[in-house]
Scaffold this motif. Structure first.
Motif, PDB file in Angstrom:
ATOM      1  N   SER A 254       0.831  -1.208   0.000  1.00  0.00           N
ATOM      2  CA  SER A 254       0.000   0.000   0.000  1.00  0.00           C
ATOM      3  C   SER A 254       0.864   1.255   0.000  1.00  0.00           C
ATOM      4  CB  SER A 254      -0.930  -0.003   1.220  1.00  0.00           C
ATOM      5  OG  SER A 254      -1.783  -1.122   1.202  1.00  0.00           O
ATOM      6  N   LEU A 255       1.935   1.258   0.804  1.00  0.00           N
ATOM      7  CA  LEU A 255       2.848   2.400   0.819  1.00  0.00           C
ATOM      8  C   LEU A 255       3.498   2.594  -0.541  1.00  0.00           C
ATOM      9  CD1 LEU A 255       4.613   1.867   4.275  1.00  0.00           C
ATOM     10  CD2 LEU A 255       2.995   3.676   3.698  1.00  0.00           C
ATOM     11  N   LEU A 256       3.897   1.507  -1.181  1.00  0.00           N
ATOM     12  CA  LEU A 256       4.550   1.606  -2.485  1.00  0.00           C
ATOM     13  C   LEU A 256       3.616   2.230  -3.517  1.00  0.00           C
ATOM     14  CD1 LEU A 256       6.359  -1.865  -2.645  1.00  0.00           C
ATOM     15  CD2 LEU A 256       7.369   0.356  -2.083  1.00  0.00           C
ATOM     16  N   VAL A 257       2.354   1.825  -3.505  1.00  0.00           N
ATOM     17  CA  VAL A 257       1.380   2.387  -4.442  1.00  0.00           C
ATOM     18  C   VAL A 257       1.206   3.883  -4.204  1.00  0.00           C
ATOM     19  CG1 VAL A 257      -1.086   2.441  -5.018  1.00  0.00           C
ATOM     20  CG2 VAL A 257       0.124   0.253  -4.913  1.00  0.00           C
ATOM     21  N   VAL A 258       1.029   4.263  -2.948  1.00  0.00           N
ATOM     22  CA  VAL A 258       0.769   5.676  -2.638  1.00  0.00           C
ATOM     23  C   VAL A 258       1.973   6.545  -2.981  1.00  0.00           C
ATOM     24  CG1 VAL A 258       0.326   7.307  -0.760  1.00  0.00           C
ATOM     25  CG2 VAL A 258      -0.955   5.156  -0.877  1.00  0.00           C
ATOM     26  N   TYR A 259       3.182   6.097  -2.631  1.00  0.00           N
ATOM     27  CA  TYR A 259       4.357   6.926  -2.888  1.00  0.00           C
ATOM     28  C   TYR A 259       4.688   6.994  -4.376  1.00  0.00           C
ATOM     29  CZ  TYR A 259       5.085   7.223   2.126  1.00  0.00           C
ATOM     30  OH  TYR A 259       4.922   7.489   3.458  1.00  0.00           O
ATOM     31  N   ASP A 260       4.481   5.908  -5.099  1.00  0.00           N
ATOM     32  CA  ASP A 260       4.638   5.975  -6.552  1.00  0.00           C
ATOM     33  C   ASP A 260       3.657   6.978  -7.148  1.00  0.00           C
ATOM     34  OD1 ASP A 260       6.720   4.592  -7.754  1.00  0.00           O
ATOM     35  OD2 ASP A 260       5.709   2.653  -7.686  1.00  0.00           O
ATOM     36  N   HIS A 261       2.438   6.956  -6.624  1.00  0.00           N
ATOM     37  CA  HIS A 261       1.386   7.832  -7.137  1.00  0.00           C
ATOM     38  C   HIS A 261       1.732   9.307  -6.971  1.00  0.00           C
ATOM     39  CE1 HIS A 261      -2.579   9.471  -7.975  1.00  0.00           C
ATOM     40  NE2 HIS A 261      -2.622  10.002  -6.773  1.00  0.00           N
ATOM     41  N   VAL A 262       2.319   9.680  -5.839  1.00  0.00           N
ATOM     42  CA  VAL A 262       2.620  11.094  -5.586  1.00  0.00           C
ATOM     43  C   VAL A 262       3.971  11.517  -6.158  1.00  0.00           C
ATOM     44  CG1 VAL A 262       1.162  11.184  -3.543  1.00  0.00           C
ATOM     45  CG2 VAL A 262       3.582  10.662  -3.295  1.00  0.00           C
ATOM     46  N   GLY A 263       4.693  10.594  -6.777  1.00  0.00           N
ATOM     47  CA  GLY A 263       5.938  10.965  -7.451  1.00  0.00           C
ATOM     48  C   GLY A 263       7.180  10.875  -6.606  1.00  0.00           C
ATOM     49  N   CYS A 264       7.166  10.008  -5.580  1.00  0.00           N
ATOM     50  CA  CYS A 264       8.363   9.743  -4.779  1.00  0.00           C
ATOM     51  C   CYS A 264       8.882   8.358  -5.128  1.00  0.00           C
ATOM     52  CB  CYS A 264       8.049   9.770  -3.279  1.00  0.00           C
ATOM     53  SG  CYS A 264       7.286  11.292  -2.685  1.00  0.00           S
ATOM     54  N   GLU A 265      10.186   8.219  -5.257  1.00  0.00           N
ATOM     55  CA  GLU A 265      10.772   6.919  -5.547  1.00  0.00           C
ATOM     56  C   GLU A 265      10.911   6.126  -4.244  1.00  0.00           C
ATOM     57  OE1 GLU A 265      12.368   3.649  -7.411  1.00  0.00           O
ATOM     58  OE2 GLU A 265      11.304   5.363  -8.252  1.00  0.00           O
ATOM     59  N   PRO A 266      10.196   4.995  -4.113  1.00  0.00           N
ATOM     60  CA  PRO A 266      10.318   4.215  -2.879  1.00  0.00           C
ATOM     61  C   PRO A 266      11.561   3.321  -2.899  1.00  0.00           C
ATOM     62  CG  PRO A 266       8.216   3.797  -4.036  1.00  0.00           C
ATOM     63  CD  PRO A 266       9.161   4.451  -4.994  1.00  0.00           C
ATOM     64  N   VAL A 267      12.160   3.176  -1.732  1.00  0.00           N
ATOM     65  CA  VAL A 267      13.223   2.199  -1.511  1.00  0.00           C
ATOM     66  C   VAL A 267      12.798   1.351  -0.322  1.00  0.00           C
ATOM     67  CG1 VAL A 267      15.623   1.855  -0.814  1.00  0.00           C
ATOM     68  CG2 VAL A 267      15.048   3.662  -2.426  1.00  0.00           C
ATOM     69  N   ILE A 268      12.927   0.045  -0.452  1.00  0.00           N
ATOM     70  CA  ILE A 268      12.512  -0.862   0.622  1.00  0.00           C
ATOM     71  C   ILE A 268      13.726  -1.217   1.465  1.00  0.00           C
ATOM     72  CG2 ILE A 268      11.494  -3.100   1.168  1.00  0.00           C
ATOM     73  CD1 ILE A 268      10.157  -2.916  -1.664  1.00  0.00           C
ATOM     74  N   VAL A 269      13.635  -0.940   2.759  1.00  0.00           N
ATOM     75  CA  VAL A 269      14.720  -1.254   3.686  1.00  0.00           C
ATOM     76  C   VAL A 269      14.204  -2.225   4.734  1.00  0.00           C
ATOM     77  CG1 VAL A 269      16.172  -0.329   5.528  1.00  0.00           C
ATOM     78  CG2 VAL A 269      16.009   0.883   3.349  1.00  0.00           C
ATOM     79  N   PHE A 270      14.833  -3.388   4.828  1.00  0.00           N
ATOM     80  CA  PHE A 270      14.527  -4.331   5.899  1.00  0.00           C
ATOM     81  C   PHE A 270      15.543  -4.118   7.016  1.00  0.00           C
ATOM     82  CE2 PHE A 270      12.337  -6.586   2.458  1.00  0.00           C
ATOM     83  CZ  PHE A 270      11.162  -6.956   3.088  1.00  0.00           C
ATOM     84  N   ASN A 271      15.048  -3.659   8.172  1.00  0.00           N
ATOM     85  CA  ASN A 271      15.900  -3.377   9.324  1.00  0.00           C
ATOM     86  C   ASN A 271      15.902  -4.576  10.282  1.00  0.00           C
ATOM     87  OD1 ASN A 271      17.508  -1.899  11.116  1.00  0.00           O
ATOM     88  ND2 ASN A 271      15.742  -0.957  12.118  1.00  0.00           N
ATOM     89  N   LYS A 272      16.790  -4.516  11.271  1.00  0.00           N
ATOM     90  CA  LYS A 272      16.921  -5.519  12.335  1.00  0.00           C
ATOM     91  C   LYS A 272      17.369  -6.879  11.808  1.00  0.00           C
ATOM     92  CE  LYS A 272      13.398  -3.258  15.202  1.00  0.00           C
ATOM     93  NZ  LYS A 272      12.220  -3.432  16.063  1.00  0.00           N
ATOM     94  N   ILE A 273      18.194  -6.879  10.766  1.00  0.00           N
ATOM     95  CA  ILE A 273      18.643  -8.170  10.232  1.00  0.00           C
ATOM     96  C   ILE A 273      19.553  -8.899  11.212  1.00  0.00           C
ATOM     97  CG2 ILE A 273      18.364  -7.461   7.839  1.00  0.00           C
ATOM     98  CD1 ILE A 273      21.405  -7.047   7.722  1.00  0.00           C
TER      99      ILE A 273
END
Length: 295
Positions: free
Chosen positions: A96-115
């Motif tokens: 859902s976040l990826l869809v919304v941020y793509d829609h408003v023109g921000c490039e999303p980057v996915i970060v998995f923390n606590k590895i």
């Protein structure tokens, strides 16, 4: 007239960074600016330094976008911080976040923390999810705010940009921010019972990260509904992997239409079932043949 960047907006407090002077000033709106529009963190402004502490804001440059939560303008990139464990990974929230941020023109980057907390089996699951999102044409980074592993990649990605960290409470956004900048912001520890963050960040502050980059924290999200931001017929445009496949009809919704290239790709395993299920959930749709499509 000098140009500046609004780096902090909390209630009536406005702080403006002026690059030519390499310092912050308290921003005071003047003239038509006070009546024309609201000022956001991230706004690029024009005005004058009127004394050693004050920058008079005379105009606001045109914005490329404005996010609602947190209220920040001109965001180039959003670092979507997730965790596989503590709290458990919620792929629907991420999608859902990826869809919304793509829609408003921000490039999303996915970060998995606590590895650093993951078991060998957890790491296999993390790699599976990472492959799904990499295949969908997203940048995926594995980091540990505790050890610092992977954080240099974030610094590379945000060079010269305005970016924010987003994601669920307890995922470690503020901890990553502190590790990157040294600044202490209020953070929420994960509740042992709910595995959710107890507190969220308030106000908006953009912190310099070097090389012209600014980074900020955001409140924790537990739920995002894409249809509050994107029209139902447009959601398909923000599932990047869908765009590689042609359908019989140009306005195909990838639901029950004959000759749907996306459903054919899904059956061939070229599109993730988890991602397609998120798409159906966003549209509040259910397909009886889903089991057949996903095997």
């Amino acid at each position: 007239m000098e140009r500046g960047l609004v780096v902090e907006r909390v209630a009536q407090l406005i702080r403006v960074y002026v690059p030519d002077r390499d310092r912050d000033f308290r921003g005071i709106p003047r003239g038509r600016v006070t009546k024309k529009t609201k000022i956001y963190a991230g706004d690029r402004v024009v005005g004058n330094v009127v004394d050693g502490e004050t920058f008079a804001i005379e105009d606001i440059e045109r914005r490329k976008n404005v996010l609602i939560r947190p209220p920040v303008a001109n965001v180039d990139r959003v670092i979507c911080v997730m965790t596989l464990r503590r709290p458990d990974f919620d792929n629907y929230l991420l999608d859902s976040l990826l869809v919304v941020y793509d829609h408003v023109g921000c490039e999303p980057v996915i970060v998995f923390n606590k590895i650093d907390l993951l078991t060998a089996r957890d790491r296999e699951e993390l790699n599976r999810w990472s492959d799904i999102y990499t295949s969908a044409n997203y940048e995926v980074v594995h980091v540990s705010a505790e050890t610092g592993e992977g954080l240099d990649r974030i610094v590379e990605l945000v060079r010269g940009e305005i970016c924010i960290l987003a994601g669920p409470s307890g995922a470690g956004k503020s901890s990553i921010l502190k590790r990157l900048t040294g600044e202490e912001l209020r953070t929420g520890e994960v509740s042992e019972k709910t595995e959710r963050g107890r507190h969220t960040t308030t106000g908006v502050k953009l912190i310099p990260l070097g090389n012209g980059a600014f980074i900020g924290d955001s409140p924790g999200f537990s739920r995002v509904e894409a249809l509050q931001f994107v029209r139902k017929r447009e959601v398909k445009n923000y599932f990047r992997e869908f765009l590689r496949h042609e359908c019989r009809y140009p306005d195909c919704m990838h639901l029950r239409e004959p000759g749907c290239g996306v459903k054919k790709a899904l059956k061939r395993g070229e599109i993730s079932c988890e991602r397609y299920k998120s798409y159906l959930k966003m549209l509040k749709e259910y397909l009886e043949e889903l089991k057949e499509l996903c095997g």
